[in-house]
Write a protein that holds these residues in place. Structure first.
Motif, PDB file in Angstrom:
ATOM      1  N   LEU A   1      -9.152  70.995  65.613  1.00  7.70           N
ATOM      2  CA  LEU A   1     -10.248  70.731  66.545  1.00  7.70           C
ATOM      3  C   LEU A   1     -10.168  71.652  67.761  1.00  7.70           C
ATOM      4  N   ILE A   2      -8.951  71.997  68.184  1.00  6.34           N
ATOM      5  CA  ILE A   2      -8.797  72.990  69.250  1.00  6.34           C
ATOM      6  C   ILE A   2      -9.393  74.316  68.792  1.00  6.34           C
ATOM      7  N   ALA A   3      -9.141  74.670  67.527  1.00  2.00           N
ATOM      8  CA  ALA A   3      -9.665  75.924  66.979  1.00  2.00           C
ATOM      9  C   ALA A   3     -11.190  75.917  66.916  1.00  2.00           C
ATOM     10  N   GLU A   4     -11.782  74.729  66.863  1.00  5.44           N
ATOM     11  CA  GLU A   4     -13.244  74.617  66.890  1.00  5.44           C
ATOM     12  C   GLU A   4     -13.793  74.780  68.300  1.00  5.44           C
ATOM     13  N   GLY A   5     -12.894  74.788  69.299  1.00  2.89           N
ATOM     14  CA  GLY A   5     -13.322  74.964  70.678  1.00  2.89           C
ATOM     15  C   GLY A   5     -13.502  73.670  71.448  1.00  2.89           C
ATOM     16  N   LEU A   6     -13.034  72.545  70.892  1.00  3.95           N
ATOM     17  CA  LEU A   6     -13.209  71.263  71.564  1.00  3.95           C
ATOM     18  C   LEU A   6     -12.197  71.084  72.694  1.00  3.95           C
ATOM     19  N   THR A   7     -12.616  70.409  73.750  1.00  5.16           N
ATOM     20  CA  THR A   7     -11.715  70.046  74.844  1.00  5.16           C
ATOM     21  C   THR A   7     -10.932  68.797  74.445  1.00  5.16           C
ATOM     22  N   ASN A   8      -9.923  68.447  75.240  1.00  5.74           N
ATOM     23  CA  ASN A   8      -9.153  67.234  74.951  1.00  5.74           C
ATOM     24  C   ASN A   8     -10.043  65.997  74.944  1.00  5.74           C
ATOM     25  N   THR A   9     -10.981  65.935  75.883  1.00  9.20           N
ATOM     26  CA  THR A   9     -11.882  64.786  75.950  1.00  9.20           C
ATOM     27  C   THR A   9     -12.750  64.698  74.699  1.00  9.20           C
ATOM     28  N   GLU A  10     -13.256  65.843  74.247  1.00  6.02           N
ATOM     29  CA  GLU A  10     -14.086  65.861  73.042  1.00  6.02           C
ATOM     30  C   GLU A  10     -13.275  65.505  71.801  1.00  6.02           C
ATOM     31  N   ILE A  11     -12.018  65.963  71.760  1.00  5.84           N
ATOM     32  CA  ILE A  11     -11.144  65.614  70.634  1.00  5.84           C
ATOM     33  C   ILE A  11     -10.889  64.108  70.623  1.00  5.84           C
ATOM     34  N   ALA A  12     -10.663  63.540  71.802  1.00  4.65           N
ATOM     35  CA  ALA A  12     -10.429  62.097  71.904  1.00  4.65           C
ATOM     36  C   ALA A  12     -11.627  61.317  71.369  1.00  4.65           C
ATOM     37  N   GLU A  13     -12.832  61.777  71.708  1.00  4.25           N
ATOM     38  CA  GLU A  13     -14.039  61.108  71.220  1.00  4.25           C
ATOM     39  C   GLU A  13     -14.167  61.244  69.710  1.00  4.25           C
ATOM     40  N   ARG A  14     -13.841  62.422  69.189  1.00  2.81           N
ATOM     41  CA  ARG A  14     -13.945  62.663  67.744  1.00  2.81           C
ATOM     42  C   ARG A  14     -12.959  61.788  66.965  1.00  2.81           C
ATOM     43  N   LEU A  15     -11.743  61.646  67.502  1.00  4.67           N
ATOM     44  CA  LEU A  15     -10.695  60.908  66.789  1.00  4.67           C
ATOM     45  C   LEU A  15     -10.633  59.435  67.187  1.00  4.67           C
ATOM     46  N   VAL A  16     -11.462  59.058  68.158  1.00  2.85           N
ATOM     47  CA  VAL A  16     -11.506  57.680  68.657  1.00  2.85           C
ATOM     48  C   VAL A  16     -10.123  57.249  69.161  1.00  2.85           C
ATOM     49  N   VAL A  17      -9.565  58.081  70.032  1.00  2.20           N
ATOM     50  CA  VAL A  17      -8.302  57.770  70.695  1.00  2.20           C
ATOM     51  C   VAL A  17      -8.475  58.097  72.172  1.00  2.20           C
ATOM     52  N   SER A  18      -7.462  57.802  72.974  1.00  4.00           N
ATOM     53  CA  SER A  18      -7.561  58.079  74.406  1.00  4.00           C
ATOM     54  C   SER A  18      -7.252  59.548  74.695  1.00  4.00           C
ATOM     55  N   PRO A  19      -7.804  60.092  75.788  1.00  5.35           N
ATOM     56  CA  PRO A  19      -7.466  61.467  76.183  1.00  5.35           C
ATOM     57  C   PRO A  19      -5.968  61.651  76.398  1.00  5.35           C
ATOM     58  N   ALA A  20      -5.290  60.606  76.882  1.00 11.39           N
ATOM     59  CA  ALA A  20      -3.843  60.699  77.098  1.00 11.39           C
ATOM     60  C   ALA A  20      -3.107  60.899  75.777  1.00 11.39           C
ATOM     61  N   THR A  21      -3.591  60.236  74.726  1.00 16.48           N
ATOM     62  CA  THR A  21      -2.979  60.400  73.404  1.00 16.48           C
ATOM     63  C   THR A  21      -3.178  61.823  72.900  1.00 16.48           C
ATOM     64  N   VAL A  22      -4.382  62.348  73.098  1.00 15.47           N
ATOM     65  CA  VAL A  22      -4.653  63.725  72.677  1.00 15.47           C
ATOM     66  C   VAL A  22      -3.765  64.693  73.445  1.00 15.47           C
ATOM     67  N   LYS A  23      -3.638  64.483  74.746  1.00 17.84           N
ATOM     68  CA  LYS A  23      -2.798  65.365  75.563  1.00 17.84           C
ATOM     69  C   LYS A  23      -1.365  65.364  75.057  1.00 17.84           C
ATOM     70  N   SER A  24      -0.877  64.190  74.655  1.00 22.01           N
ATOM     71  CA  SER A  24       0.476  64.095  74.116  1.00 22.01           C
ATOM     72  C   SER A  24       0.606  64.895  72.823  1.00 22.01           C
ATOM     73  N   HIS A  25      -0.395  64.762  71.935  1.00 23.12           N
ATOM     74  CA  HIS A  25      -0.382  65.531  70.687  1.00 23.12           C
ATOM     75  C   HIS A  25      -0.397  67.036  70.979  1.00 23.12           C
ATOM     76  N   VAL A  26      -1.238  67.439  71.930  1.00 25.57           N
ATOM     77  CA  VAL A  26      -1.350  68.860  72.273  1.00 25.57           C
ATOM     78  C   VAL A  26      -0.019  69.390  72.797  1.00 25.57           C
TER      79      VAL A  26
END
Length: 212
Positions: free
Chosen positions: A160-185
């Protein structure tokens, strides 16, 4: 009023420096702090003016832009590679050296502004005109399993990063919190050795993890 993004422009052609310099000065939220004619001068002026983003031509005398980008990245200064040519070698060389963005010189004012602001925020900015060159140059057959001990979720976030999505957009796509996405990143960046999102994009394509 918040200060604008401080930009240093480096290009060996005077007409380009003056033309782009005039354009940058007209863009709201952008402050051109200095211009350089080669990589060595860019490093000196960057140390003096501490810009947020350096727009760096890749083909210059004394020290080329790729080497200057590498040295600026080591200092923690963000760069956007700026060139007339969208060829594979220069795209990959600049990104691997640490460039966080890449623009061709025919990019429009709003595109340049968006790229500068994105990189100043710590995001990647790739000119759509050269994205297919990155894909063509670094695409490789997918390897069995996931490289560098990435988990399936980390691989999904990387795609999803390669698609150009921000952390917030990734969180919305995966239905998780932005904090969770930040941890994955943070975890996947550590595993793949990426300093920023631009290098993560290169890695994703090189390892068959990006969605073409």
């Amino acid at each position: 009023m918040a200060a604008g993004v401080r930009v240093l422009l480096a290009d060996d052609q005077r007409v380009v420096r003056e033309g782009l310099g005039t354009l940058l000065n007209l863009l709201e939220g952008i402050e051109l702090v200095a211009t350089a004619a080669d990589g060595e001068e860019a490093l000196q002026l960057a140390a003096e003016h501490n810009p947020d983003v350096v727009l760096m031509d890749l083909r210059m005398p004394r020290m080329d832009g790729t080497e200057a980008i590498r040295r600026l990245a080591a200092r923690g200064t963000a760069s956007i590679a700026l060139t007339t040519y969208a060829d594979d070698a220069s795209v990959l060389g600049a990104l691997r050296a640490g460039a966080r963005g890449y623009l061709t010189k025919d990019a429009g004012a709003e595109q340049i502004k968006a790229a500068v602001e994105a990189v100043a925020r710590g995001e990647a900015a790739l000119d759509p005109a050269i994205q297919h060159h990155v894909l063509a140059a670094v695409s490789a057959p997918a390897q069995p399993g996931l490289p560098d001990e990435l988990t399936p979720r980390e691989a999904e976030v990387l795609a999803l990063i390669a698609e150009g999505l921000t952390n917030t957009e990734i969180a919305e796509r995966l239905v998780v919190s932005p904090a969770t996405v930040k941890s994955h990143v943070n975890h996947l960046f550590a595993k793949i050795g990426a300093r920023d999102r631009a290098q993560a994009v290169v890695y994703a394509y090189a390892n068959g993890l990006a969605r073409a």
